[in-house]
Every structure is written in C-alpha cells, then in structure tokens.
Scaffold this active site. Structure first.
Site, PDB file in Angstrom:
ATOM      1  N   LEU A   1       0.836  -1.202   0.000  1.00 21.40           N
ATOM      2  CA  LEU A   1       0.000   0.000   0.000  1.00 21.40           C
ATOM      3  C   LEU A   1       0.875   1.258   0.000  1.00 21.40           C
ATOM      4  CD1 LEU A   1      -2.912  -0.840   2.479  1.00 21.40           C
ATOM      5  CD2 LEU A   1      -2.742  -1.284   0.024  1.00 21.40           C
ATOM      6  N   TYR A   2       1.873   1.278   0.867  1.00 17.43           N
ATOM      7  CA  TYR A   2       2.806   2.406   0.912  1.00 17.43           C
ATOM      8  C   TYR A   2       3.484   2.593  -0.443  1.00 17.43           C
ATOM      9  CZ  TYR A   2       7.147   4.909   2.088  1.00 17.43           C
ATOM     10  OH  TYR A   2       8.215   5.789   2.103  1.00 17.43           O
ATOM     11  N   SER A   3       3.972   1.494  -1.011  1.00 18.79           N
ATOM     12  CA  SER A   3       4.663   1.573  -2.297  1.00 18.79           C
ATOM     13  C   SER A   3       3.735   2.078  -3.391  1.00 18.79           C
ATOM     14  CB  SER A   3       5.234   0.206  -2.674  1.00 18.79           C
ATOM     15  OG  SER A   3       6.199  -0.218  -1.733  1.00 18.79           O
TER      16      SER A   3
ATOM     17  N   THR B   1       1.373   4.244  -3.072  1.00 13.49           N
ATOM     18  CA  THR B   1       1.287   5.709  -2.985  1.00 13.49           C
ATOM     19  C   THR B   1       2.542   6.360  -3.551  1.00 13.49           C
ATOM     20  OG1 THR B   1       2.220   5.890  -0.726  1.00 13.49           O
ATOM     21  CG2 THR B   1      -0.163   5.534  -0.919  1.00 13.49           C
TER      22      THR B   1
END
Length: 288
Positions: free
Chosen positions: A164-166, A168
C-alpha cells in the site's frame, strides 16, 4: 530551462521555500539546507509545535524561518499555508511536498482505513499543496521549482509488506513526472526525491493517524529509527543538488544498499522483457 549552476553564488539568496513534513527528519534537514543557501523557509507540519521549534533553531543560525501548523489532507489548511507564506515572504519559489506516512501489512490483511490514511497524506496531501501553491507560482516569473518526496519504493517490483505504501509512492512518481511535462513550458521545474532507508521517525508515523481511519496497523519493526540508514542531512544535500540541476529524479540511499536497489530495478526491467517477449525470441539483457 536554465540551470542554477552554483548555489554558493547567491542565486538562492532572497528566494523563499515551503517544506511540509518539516518538524523532523528529512523535512527539517531540507529546511536547514535551503536556509544555509540563503533561502527564507516556512517550516510546516501537522505537528505545529515541532515545526515552530525547528524554525526557532534555524533562526538561531541566522536563517529567516517561520513555523506553521498544516494538515496536508485538508485543502483549507493548505490554502491557509499558501496565503501565510505569501504574506510573510511575498512569494514562494520552491515548494517541497515532503509530508508522508508509512505503515506495514499485506494487501489482504490491510484495511480500507489503512489505504485511506496513506493515500490522504501521501497522494491527496501532495495534490492539496499543489492546488494551493501552483496558481501563485504560475502567476510569477523567474526561477520556480517543486520537489515531491516519493521513495525508492516507487521503483520496486515486489514490495512485500509495504504494497500500500509503495503504491502511494508509485503514484507520486507518476504524478510528478506528468506534472514536470505539463509545467516545463512555463519554466517551472519538478523534481522527485526518492530516499531509501533514512534515519527518521517514519516507523512511528502512525502517531499522527486520526481515529477516523480505524485501528492502527501492526508495527513489526517497532517505532525507532531505521538502523544502518542514511542521515537526513545527506538526503537534503543530495536533494539540493537535484534542485540545482532541475533533475527529474534524485535518489538518496545508504551506500551499502545501492547494489541491492540496482538489482531490484533490474528485476523490474526483466519483468518488462518477459511481458514483451515473443515466444522463441532472445530476451534483452539490461546492464547499467
């Protein structure tokens, strides 16, 4: 676009910058680096007290700096920041969209709230700042630059535990490269900063997570500083070099991890080779 050849020549002096996520870590280091090159700086963060403390430290070093509280997820808050910056300094030549948050977890086990929080800060937060500052920057003339902080994760093909972080950070890279093309004719540069493991409080990012996004995600690596990481001051130095050159992308990661990161990027190339290959065709080997 003409390049600023040497910041020590005074070409940054008298210009103004806004740095979000600047109460600590990379943002605080960026504010100090910009101030050391003669720029006036608005130090902005959701932690208003922390931002004002950083600004006070900069002023003690002879840098013109103001601290401001901003919630980048709130368009009214970012608009108020833009108004305050222009009232204080007259104009803003450099916008550093540095505010960002991190959490861990698989896609299947993460909640919609996890994604909502990450995207509201990392993606919508950047867009809110752009919508607040860009009209003012476009109405001005002369040197103007935007720096958006993404991550080396924007280039990883298999970011286990940080998908999820990646995602973004992939979005920030795509938006930044597109914006760079859109603004080139107007003389506004756009640089994407991609740090690797940096000695910041990013592991403790959920300390600012609103309850409206649900229960916090697990923190498998604790909330301390990442070990064997690059110092924020070095990230800021490399960022400044990239700003001077109007570089499309600036990488800043520890020396020990560069070969690993290069191998990961090459794996991304191989994924493309496999997808484009015709049966029986010899694949191209990418060497960098």
């Amino acid at each position: 676009m003409s390049e600023i050849k040497n910041p020590d020549s005074g070409e940054f002096a008298g210009r103004s910058a806004v740095v979000t996520g600047a109460a600590g870590g990379i943002g605080a280091a960026l504010a100090a680096e910009l101030g050391a090159h003669g720029m006036s700086v608005i130090v902005a963060d959701i932690d208003g007290d922390g931002a004002r403390a950083v600004a006070e430290t900069l002023r003690a070093d002879g840098i013109e700096a103001l601290g401001a509280q901003v919630d980048v997820t709130d368009p009214e808050s970012t608009e108020a920041l833009a108004q305050a910056a222009c009232e204080a300094f007259g104009s803003v030549e450099l916008l550093c969209n540095n505010a960002g948050v991190l959490l861990f977890g698989s896609v299947a086990d993460s909640s919609i709230g996890d994604w909502g929080w990450l995207s509201s800060v990392n993606i919508e937060g950047m867009l809110n700042c752009l919508h607040a500052f860009l009209p003012r920057m476009r109405a001005a003339s002369g040197w103007r630059q935007i720096m958006n902080t993404a991550s080396t994760h924007a280039f990883l093909p298999d970011p286990a535990g940080t998908a999820l972080y990646s995602a973004t950070k992939h979005a920030i890279l795509g938006l930044s490269l597109g914006l760079r093309g859109e603004l080139a004719a107007e003389g506004i540069g756009v640089t994407t900063l991609c740090p690797g493991q940096a000695a910041t409080r990013i592991l403790d990012a959920q300390r600012t997570r609103p309850a409206t996004f649900g229960r916090p995600a697990a923190e498998p690596f604790g909330t301390g500083v990442i070990p064997m990481s690059i110092e924020p001051a070095e990230v800021a130095r490399l960022a400044m070099e990239g700003i001077r050159r109007d570089a499309p992308v600036v990488f800043a990661l520890p020396e020990y991890s560069r070969d690993t990161f290069r191998a990961q990027v090459e794996r991304m190339w191989r994924l493309a080779d496999d997808a484009l290959a015709v049966p029986g065709e010899t694949h191209v080997t990418h060497e960098h």
